[in-house]
Design an enzyme around this catalytic site. Structure first.
Site, PDB file in Angstrom:
ATOM      1  N   SER A 146      29.131 102.574 -67.926  1.00 58.34           N
ATOM      2  CA  SER A 146      27.903 103.040 -68.557  1.00 58.34           C
ATOM      3  C   SER A 146      27.041 101.833 -68.928  1.00 58.34           C
ATOM      4  CB  SER A 146      28.234 103.928 -69.761  1.00 58.34           C
ATOM      5  OG  SER A 146      27.109 104.676 -70.159  1.00 58.34           O
ATOM      6  N   ASP A 179      29.462 112.948 -63.245  1.00 58.95           N
ATOM      7  CA  ASP A 179      28.920 111.945 -64.157  1.00 58.95           C
ATOM      8  C   ASP A 179      27.437 112.235 -64.354  1.00 58.95           C
ATOM      9  OD1 ASP A 179      28.064 109.656 -65.490  1.00 58.95           O
ATOM     10  OD2 ASP A 179      28.099 108.411 -63.682  1.00 58.95           O
ATOM     11  N   HIS A 231      31.312 111.646 -66.993  1.00 65.35           N
ATOM     12  CA  HIS A 231      30.995 110.271 -67.402  1.00 65.35           C
ATOM     13  C   HIS A 231      32.244 109.549 -67.901  1.00 65.35           C
ATOM     14  CE1 HIS A 231      27.905 107.307 -68.107  1.00 65.35           C
ATOM     15  NE2 HIS A 231      28.222 107.171 -69.387  1.00 65.35           N
TER      16      HIS A 231
END
Length: 552
Positions: free
Chosen positions: A114, A236, A271
């Site tokens: 991320s 994601d 994610h």
């Protein structure tokens, strides 16, 4: 069997960067004499989490130095946190610092997901000499690639709130569903209880201007010559960046070495990659989870230790094919054997809701015409999601959402054979509106025999940005425009007896902010009007969705 080491940790090490700021790091290393390659992890989420400790321990026991560092202005590091603005240079200085330590061999890799993934790209653009490879996971894209709206998505205020102090703020204390209803958008920070100059500045830069370009990287792949392991999941909520980055690095005009040293890993994950066989209500089976540490170790062993373990001979792409629920290796992305097939929208003029007459056809229908609906920002079409920013959406059931008349629904007949769709999804929608600006959303879904309507992927276009995020231009009411909608990527087998479905609407809230249809400056007004939307699907306006079909 790789050599195993005892591990020790040095906590709170000060790492100086060029402007005198001291960044704080925990350093994991083998408890023995010698020099070892390093893996650098830089985070705004706290260097001393259990996850970082487990990662540091795993690699230190296998002959690596691992530096986990709080980024500037977060945790124990000095300075002010200004997302992404200092991370390229700070990353360079941190990599070169660890490379010079007596216990380091001078070869360094980077790793993280991320925010931690995107700052690896910004660091790579600074070209630190010691950096030999990187592993960005679930990596955010450049501004407005994921959110082509000109303003941050509503969930962004949750992230801004969480990172608004030196330590993590407790997002569970806030009613985010209420906060996301706030108008104007710019006042969400005050409504949440924490005034944020950063939030207000982001909202004020409501197109791709020089302020945003300063932190772009996806237009600079020619300037990066590194082997990269790209990792993400089909669900994601920032998925679009990872295949885009892999494609960009394998099609760069320069850096022929890096073209052949890219690897793409895409699993059936959200994610939070590789933590469960399930995403939402869908279980992808035991194969969904892999030994991620072993996968990473093999990569780092090859690029940082020079161990001949076959990494250079392995296929470039590992993908999980949903529906079949199996892993498969490929040599490129998109797949060379793709058959691009367009399914065309069709109806008798009443595609509104799943009870309407909308169909998806292999050929454009000469007699097909238009569908209309009313979009009112006060009553947006829901996007099914948790309210926190850690994951937006999943393989959710949209059957109930499709009861609404402001959702157009187009479906194939029940499939007579399995159809695999693997690759990027693009829609071409001919539409008009009586407003000067509005949104159009497109969603691809799998209709199961039991009625479950599984979201696969989706995308949107904001009218004023139809020609790109740098050039906002309002619409002419009543004029027909071709809107090209990037619906991201998937790898999914539509099974025999299932149906392929496309939804069209003008809102997906709160994934995207509600468009107010007025043409006013984005994010700073609460005035709204309804818009009458028309979708065209005839021979002159062949609206449809392009699917990357893989021969079975």
């Amino acid at each position: 069997m790789a050599e195993q080491f005892e591990m020790r940790v040095i906590r709170g090490v000060s790492v100086p960067v060029r402007d005198g700021i001291q960044l704080s790091a925990d350093i994991y290393l083998p408890d023995t004499e010698g020099v070892f390659p390093a893996v650098v992890i830089r985070t705004p989420y706290g260097k001393s989490t259990q996850t970082h400790h487990d990662t540091g321990t795993f690699f230190a026991e296998r002959g690596y130095v691992v530096m986990v560092q709080d980024v500037r202005g977060r945790g124990d590091s000095e300075g002010e946190f200004n997302p992404y603005r200092h991370d390229g240079k700070d990353g360079y200085d941190s990599i070169e610092w660890i490379a010079e330590q007596k216990y380091c061999s001078g070869d360094v890799g980077t790793y993280g997901g991320s925010y931690l993934g995107r700052i690896q790209w910004l660091t790579a653009l600074e070209a630190p000499p010691a950096l030999k490879t990187m592993v960005p996971v679930v990596t955010p894209s450049d501004p407005f690639v994921e959110w082509p709206t000109g303003v941050p998505g509503p969930h962004s205020i949750c992230w801004t709130y969480m990172t608004s102090g030196r330590m993590q703020q407790n997002t569970a204390l806030v009613d985010w569903e209420e906060i996301y209803q706030t108008l104007p958008l710019v006042d969400m920070d005050v409504k949440a209880g924490r005034y944020s100059e950063r939030w207000r500045e982001e909202v004020s830069h409501n197109y791709l201007d020089d302020w945003w370009k300063e932190i772009c990287y996806q237009d600079k792949f020619d300037d990066i010559d590194l082997p990269v392991l790209h990792i993400s999941g089909w669900y994601d909520d920032e998925q679009v960046g990872t295949p885009l980055n892999f494609y960009g690095m394998t099609h760069t005009d320069k850096n022929k070495k890096s073209k052949s040293s890219q690897r793409l890993l895409m699993g059936p994950w959200s994610h939070q990659v590789n933590v469960s066989t399930k995403v939402g209500d869908i279980d992808f089976g035991e194969a969904a989870l892999i030994d991620m540490n072993a996968y990473l170790l093999k990569w780092f062993d090859y690029w940082l230790k020079g161990i001949d373990n076959g990494t250079d001979q392995a296929p470039a792409v590992d993908i999980f094919v949903m529906g079949d629920n199996k892993w498969r290796s490929e040599n490129e992305w998109p797949l060379n054997r793709t058959e691009w097939r367009k399914l065309y929208l069709n109806s008798g003029g009443r595609a509104n809701s799943r009870f309407g007459d909308g169909t998806l056809e292999k050929e454009v229908q000469e007699t097909s015409g238009t569908d209309t609906y009313t979009y009112h920002p006060k009553y947006p079409v829901p996007f099914i999601t948790e309210m926190l920013s850690h994951q937006i959406g999943g393989p959710d059931d949209y059957a109930s959402i499709e009861r609404r008349d402001d959702v157009l629904v187009y479906s194939t007949e029940k499939l007579e054979t399995d159809i695999e769709v693997t690759g990027p999804i693009k829609a071409e929608i001919y539409a008009s509106t009586d407003a000067v600006d509005t949104d159009f959303m497109v969603k691809l879904l799998d209709v199961h025999p039991d009625g479950y309507v599984q979201r696969l992927t989706d995308g949107m276009v904001r009218g004023r940005f139809r020609n790109g995020m740098e050039h906002p231009e309002l619409l002419e009411p009543g004029e027909i425009y071709l809107f090209e909608v990037d619906c991201w990527n998937t790898s999914h087998v539509f099974k025999k007896g299932h149906r392929i479905r496309v939804e069209i609407a003008s809102s997906a809230f709160p994934k995207y902010d509600r468009h107010l249809n007025t043409g006013d400056i984005l994010g700073v007004t609460s005035d709204m009007i309804q818009a009458e939307q028309t979708i065209y699907h005839d021979a002159a306006h062949p609206s449809g969705i392009m699917l990357p079909v893989i021969p079975r």
